[in-house]
Design a protein around this motif. Structure first.
Motif, PDB file in Angstrom:
ATOM      1  N   TRP A 123      -7.171  -5.496   2.946  1.00 19.67           N
ATOM      2  CA  TRP A 123      -7.918  -4.377   3.486  1.00 19.67           C
ATOM      3  C   TRP A 123      -9.370  -4.727   3.719  1.00 19.67           C
ATOM      4  O   TRP A 123      -9.940  -5.583   3.037  1.00 19.67           O
ATOM      5  CB  TRP A 123      -7.877  -3.185   2.527  1.00 19.67           C
ATOM      6  CG  TRP A 123      -6.563  -2.498   2.442  1.00 19.67           C
ATOM      7  CD1 TRP A 123      -5.724  -2.165   3.464  1.00 19.67           C
ATOM      8  CD2 TRP A 123      -5.938  -2.022   1.254  1.00 19.67           C
ATOM      9  NE1 TRP A 123      -4.618  -1.526   2.985  1.00 19.67           N
ATOM     10  CE2 TRP A 123      -4.723  -1.423   1.626  1.00 19.67           C
ATOM     11  CE3 TRP A 123      -6.281  -2.038  -0.090  1.00 19.67           C
ATOM     12  CZ2 TRP A 123      -3.862  -0.826   0.713  1.00 19.67           C
ATOM     13  CZ3 TRP A 123      -5.421  -1.462  -0.998  1.00 19.67           C
ATOM     14  CH2 TRP A 123      -4.223  -0.870  -0.604  1.00 19.67           C
TER      15      TRP A 123
ATOM     16  N   TYR B   3      -5.821   1.969  -2.731  1.00 21.78           N
ATOM     17  CA  TYR B   3      -6.947   1.461  -1.945  1.00 21.78           C
ATOM     18  C   TYR B   3      -8.269   2.019  -2.469  1.00 21.78           C
ATOM     19  O   TYR B   3      -9.219   1.271  -2.706  1.00 21.78           O
ATOM     20  CB  TYR B   3      -6.696   1.864  -0.493  1.00 21.78           C
ATOM     21  CG  TYR B   3      -7.810   1.593   0.480  1.00 21.78           C
ATOM     22  CD1 TYR B   3      -8.081   0.307   0.911  1.00 21.78           C
ATOM     23  CD2 TYR B   3      -8.566   2.635   1.011  1.00 21.78           C
ATOM     24  CE1 TYR B   3      -9.087   0.049   1.822  1.00 21.78           C
ATOM     25  CE2 TYR B   3      -9.570   2.389   1.929  1.00 21.78           C
ATOM     26  CZ  TYR B   3      -9.818   1.098   2.336  1.00 21.78           C
ATOM     27  OH  TYR B   3     -10.815   0.855   3.234  1.00 21.78           O
TER      28      TYR B   3
ATOM     29  N   ALA C 243      -1.536  -6.258  -0.029  1.00 17.40           N
ATOM     30  CA  ALA C 243      -2.445  -5.598   0.899  1.00 17.40           C
ATOM     31  C   ALA C 243      -3.679  -6.447   1.163  1.00 17.40           C
ATOM     32  O   ALA C 243      -4.217  -7.085   0.267  1.00 17.40           O
ATOM     33  CB  ALA C 243      -2.857  -4.249   0.332  1.00 17.40           C
TER      34      ALA C 243
ATOM     35  N   ILE D 176      -0.476   4.392  -1.053  1.00 16.11           N
ATOM     36  CA  ILE D 176      -1.281   3.229  -0.700  1.00 16.11           C
ATOM     37  C   ILE D 176      -2.766   3.605  -0.705  1.00 16.11           C
ATOM     38  O   ILE D 176      -3.608   2.864  -1.206  1.00 16.11           O
ATOM     39  CB  ILE D 176      -0.889   2.694   0.703  1.00 16.11           C
ATOM     40  CG1 ILE D 176       0.555   2.265   0.729  1.00 16.11           C
ATOM     41  CG2 ILE D 176      -1.805   1.554   1.127  1.00 16.11           C
ATOM     42  CD1 ILE D 176       0.900   1.122  -0.133  1.00 16.11           C
TER      43      ILE D 176
ATOM     44  N   GLU E 208      -3.989  -4.154   6.417  1.00 15.42           N
ATOM     45  CA  GLU E 208      -2.537  -4.212   6.482  1.00 15.42           C
ATOM     46  C   GLU E 208      -1.962  -4.255   5.079  1.00 15.42           C
ATOM     47  O   GLU E 208      -2.516  -4.889   4.189  1.00 15.42           O
ATOM     48  CB  GLU E 208      -2.135  -5.467   7.258  1.00 15.42           C
ATOM     49  CG  GLU E 208      -0.684  -5.555   7.567  1.00 15.42           C
ATOM     50  CD  GLU E 208      -0.378  -6.686   8.546  1.00 15.42           C
ATOM     51  OE1 GLU E 208       0.815  -6.919   8.753  1.00 15.42           O
ATOM     52  OE2 GLU E 208      -1.310  -7.322   9.076  1.00 15.42           O
ATOM     53  N   SER E 209      -0.871  -3.552   4.885  1.00 20.67           N
ATOM     54  CA  SER E 209      -0.174  -3.594   3.600  1.00 20.67           C
ATOM     55  C   SER E 209       1.319  -3.711   3.864  1.00 20.67           C
ATOM     56  O   SER E 209       1.822  -3.200   4.858  1.00 20.67           O
ATOM     57  CB  SER E 209      -0.486  -2.351   2.765  1.00 20.67           C
ATOM     58  OG  SER E 209      -0.278  -1.180   3.503  1.00 20.67           O
TER      59      SER E 209
END
Length: 190
Positions: free
Chosen positions: A136, A182, A134, A178, A122-123
């Motif tokens: 992750w 990531y 975030a 994003i 989730e971010s």
């Protein structure tokens, strides 16, 4: 006075019938009801604000506006929840007094893998602070197991956008940014 009560009752009934598609609320703070709703025929979000003489405005057309897309009332505005593929996007809007328009103030993006075969997490992003937060999970190349990354907090500069210039294309571009962050973070860990 009776007309105002009738209109309020009528909108309340409509809001109950179409709870996920319509919100009737005073968004602009002038003690008059405004309206925002989903038009699944044109794949747009329509809104009428009393401070703009109820002139009908709409978002850009969405290429992916699922039938389960919801409008949810928030304290200061509303949230648009839309699933694009396996990603749930929650886009938060509130009234901008200077521009007399509904403005995107935050985004939450959530990917959930039911069987942990895919990376997930989730971010969230707030335009006021320009901060991305975030949490992750990724699949380690070495162990082939799901690994939780440390919570990431970083600055991200995004241009502000009003509802009349918003659609899923904006969300997809957000997801690309994003994803780049990531991948950079994963390369540091694995």
């Amino acid at each position: 006075m009776k007309v105002k009560l009738f209109i309020l009752a009528f909108y309340s009934i409509l809001q109950t019938l179409f709870a996920n598609d319509v919100i009737v609320k005073d968004f602009d703070g002038d003690n008059k009801l405004d309206k925002v709703y989903i038009n699944h025929t044109s794949n747009t979000i329509i809104y009428l604000l009393s401070s703009c003489d109820y002139l009908e405005k709409q978002s850009l057309s969405f290429s992916k506006l699922s039938k389960d897309t919801k409008l949810i009332e928030t304290k200061n505005g509303f949230k648009l929840e839309n699933n694009i593929d396996n990603i749930l996007y929650s886009s938060y809007f509130k009234f901008n007094k200077e521009h007399k328009n509904l403005e995107l103030v935050g985004i939450n993006r959530k990917i959930k893998s039911l069987n942990n075969e895919f990376e997930n997490g989730e971010s969230s992003y707030k335009f006021s602070t320009q901060e991305l937060v975030a949490k992750w999970n990724y699949i380690s190349k070495t162990t082939k197991e799901m690994v939780s990354m440390p919570t990431l907090k970083t600055k991200l500069i995004l241009n502000k956008v009003h509802l009349d210039a918003f659609n899923d294309e904006f969300l997809i571009k957000f997801a690309e940014k994003i994803s780049s962050i990531y991948k950079t973070e994963i390369s540091k860990l694995d």
